[in-house]
Write a protein that holds these residues in place. Structure first.
Motif, PDB file in Angstrom:
ATOM      1  N   ASN A   1       0.819  -1.219   0.000  1.00  0.00           N
ATOM      2  CA  ASN A   1       0.000   0.000   0.000  1.00  0.00           C
ATOM      3  C   ASN A   1       0.850   1.264   0.000  1.00  0.00           C
ATOM      4  OD1 ASN A   1       0.710  -0.689   2.685  1.00  0.00           O
ATOM      5  ND2 ASN A   1      -1.088   0.299   3.556  1.00  0.00           N
ATOM      6  N   THR A   2       2.092   1.178   0.499  1.00  0.00           N
ATOM      7  CA  THR A   2       2.971   2.354   0.436  1.00  0.00           C
ATOM      8  C   THR A   2       3.400   2.633  -1.003  1.00  0.00           C
ATOM      9  OG1 THR A   2       5.091   1.181   0.777  1.00  0.00           O
ATOM     10  CG2 THR A   2       3.849   1.819   2.744  1.00  0.00           C
ATOM     11  N   VAL A   3       3.501   1.574  -1.807  1.00  0.00           N
ATOM     12  CA  VAL A   3       3.853   1.735  -3.222  1.00  0.00           C
ATOM     13  C   VAL A   3       2.692   2.373  -3.971  1.00  0.00           C
ATOM     14  CG1 VAL A   3       4.603   0.554  -5.315  1.00  0.00           C
ATOM     15  CG2 VAL A   3       5.347  -0.294  -3.076  1.00  0.00           C
ATOM     16  N   LEU A   4       1.478   1.865  -3.744  1.00  0.00           N
ATOM     17  CA  LEU A   4       0.303   2.458  -4.395  1.00  0.00           C
ATOM     18  C   LEU A   4       0.149   3.920  -4.007  1.00  0.00           C
ATOM     19  CD1 LEU A   4      -2.673  -0.093  -4.440  1.00  0.00           C
ATOM     20  CD2 LEU A   4      -1.142   0.580  -6.290  1.00  0.00           C
ATOM     21  N   LEU A   5       0.378   4.232  -2.738  1.00  0.00           N
ATOM     22  CA  LEU A   5       0.290   5.628  -2.282  1.00  0.00           C
ATOM     23  C   LEU A   5       1.286   6.495  -3.039  1.00  0.00           C
ATOM     24  CD1 LEU A   5      -0.555   7.947  -0.415  1.00  0.00           C
ATOM     25  CD2 LEU A   5       1.094   7.075   1.270  1.00  0.00           C
ATOM     26  N   ALA A   6       2.507   6.018  -3.193  1.00  0.00           N
ATOM     27  CA  ALA A   6       3.523   6.792  -3.910  1.00  0.00           C
ATOM     28  C   ALA A   6       3.071   7.088  -5.336  1.00  0.00           C
ATOM     29  CB  ALA A   6       4.852   6.028  -3.912  1.00  0.00           C
ATOM     30  N   TYR A   7       2.534   6.080  -6.012  1.00  0.00           N
ATOM     31  CA  TYR A   7       2.047   6.301  -7.381  1.00  0.00           C
ATOM     32  C   TYR A   7       0.863   7.266  -7.406  1.00  0.00           C
ATOM     33  CZ  TYR A   7       4.980   2.713  -9.555  1.00  0.00           C
ATOM     34  OH  TYR A   7       6.049   1.990 -10.046  1.00  0.00           O
ATOM     35  N   GLU A   8      -0.025   7.159  -6.425  1.00  0.00           N
ATOM     36  CA  GLU A   8      -1.171   8.079  -6.365  1.00  0.00           C
ATOM     37  C   GLU A   8      -0.710   9.520  -6.180  1.00  0.00           C
ATOM     38  OE1 GLU A   8      -4.536   4.992  -4.515  1.00  0.00           O
ATOM     39  OE2 GLU A   8      -3.539   6.448  -3.217  1.00  0.00           O
ATOM     40  N   LEU A   9       0.301   9.727  -5.356  1.00  0.00           N
ATOM     41  CA  LEU A   9       0.805  11.082  -5.145  1.00  0.00           C
ATOM     42  C   LEU A   9       1.591  11.579  -6.355  1.00  0.00           C
ATOM     43  CD1 LEU A   9       1.745  10.885  -1.380  1.00  0.00           C
ATOM     44  CD2 LEU A   9      -0.092  12.228  -2.417  1.00  0.00           C
TER      45      LEU A   9
END
Length: 222
Positions: free
Chosen positions: A15-23
């Motif tokens: 989920n930290t990876v998905l968050l990075a892509y979302e930002l």
């Protein structure tokens, strides 16, 4: 330069990876929010091998790609050499570390892994002003230090991100002993850094972290 880092623990903290892509998407869509004097760098995944174990790719993915096997999820915490990358940095490094109560490998030497070596070389070449590293899970913003106390700037970063995001602020991560931690190594090198722990292992908490990022951009606006 403000540096944001996800996926240090690969697929276990996907989920930290998905968050990075979302930002990354957020900033691409709204480039005007980045002050002219600020450069933002986002590294979405430091541990691509661990991510691939869990989602089947080293690039972008969706939550539906995530394995449901607990054994695979845990295996995704480590790189291809079965090293916990967040035990391989140069602050209190030991070849044998722990994750909670589980023994983990810290590598054969400080920066023995290609991923941590790449981070070290990037930091040396670019000398970012501050860094935010995302983890899960725990729900909080944690200041960094490596036996040199929490710096004034790190305290300011911690308070700024916590107030905007709604996460609780902590002076240190003391749930269990950590060795070779990336953010504490940053502090050792006089780079203000904070660990942002998402509340669980599935949600990106984009709204909270967008607010935290926006607050840091305002903090560094000249």
């Amino acid at each position: 330069e403000l540096l944001f880092v996800g996926g240090l623990h690969g697929g276990y903290e996907w989920n930290t990876v998905l968050l990075a892509y979302e930002l990354m998407d957020y900033l691409k869509t709204n480039p005007q929010i980045i002050p002219k004097n600020v450069k933002v760098t986002i590294i979405p995944v430091v541990n691509p091998d661990g991510l691939e174990k869990v989602v089947g790719t080293t690039g972008r993915f969706t939550a539906s790609d995530v394995s449901t096997s607990e054994n695979i999820l845990v295996a995704g915490r480590f790189n291809a050499n079965n090293v916990d990358l967040n035990r391989n940095f140069d602050c209190d490094w030991q070849s044998k570390g722990v994750w909670r109560t589980t023994p983990v490998s810290g590598g054969s030497a400080v920066f023995s892994e290609p991923e941590t070596e790449a981070v070290r070389d990037y930091i040396a070449a670019n000398k970012p002003t501050a860094a935010v590293v995302w983890y899960s899970a725990g729900g909080g913003v944690f200041a960094s230090n490596c036996h040199n106390g929490v710096s004034t700037l790190t305290n300011a970063l911690t308070a700024t991100f916590a107030k905007a995001s709604g996460y609780k602020a902590f002076q240190s991560f003391d749930f269990y002993e950590t060795t070779g931690d990336m953010v504490n190594w940053l502090a050792k090198n006089k780079i203000p850094g904070i660990s942002v722990l998402l509340t669980n292992h599935t949600d990106t908490e984009l709204t909270k972290n967008k607010a935290g990022l926006d607050a840091l951009l305002k903090y560094y606006t000249k």
